[in-house]
Design a protein around this motif. Structure first.
Motif: not given
Length: 128
Positions: A53, A29, A36, A38, A31
């Protein structure tokens, strides 16, 4: 979608193949600023995908419902200005509704819209 963690199985749409659902396991994950991302390892090909996300889902049925809504929103956008046989014929004349034999590509939303309009306006079943 919140509360995801590394190791969760998730579902996502792959944009190179419209309306294709893929699944995989979250491997990372990230940021980046306000976004964000994934990292997902595909369950079949084991390829890695970076997906936002908000574009991942917990279940296959959930993402399929979202994709179906998006698809029919596009179909309805095509249909909104076609009300007569003349308008339908002009649309069909001005747009390529064929399916490419080499790669299967077509504008599916337009084909479905034309099929539905042919039934609504003329009572003609065009098939699938």
């Amino acid at each position: 979608m919140g509360n995801v963690k590394v190791g969760d199985e998730v579902y996502f749409a792959w944009y190179d193949e419209p309306y294709t659902v893929k699944s995989g396991i979250i491997t990372e994950i990230k940021c980046l600023g306000d976004l964000t991302y994934i990292m997902i390892q595909d369950s079949i090909t084991h390829g890695l995908y970076m997906v936002l996300l908000e574009e991942i889902y917990r279940t296959e049925s959930e993402i399929k419902a979202v994709l179906k809504r998006e698809f029919y929103a596009k179909v309805n956008e095509v249909k909104k200005d076609i009300h007569t046989l003349e308008e339908l014929l002009k649309f069909m004349y001005n747009n390529d509704l064929t399916i490419d034999e080499d790669d299967g590509y077509c504008v599916c939303e337009e084909r479905v819209a034309v099929r539905e309009l042919a039934k609504e306006i003329c009572g003609i079943e065009l098939g699938e």
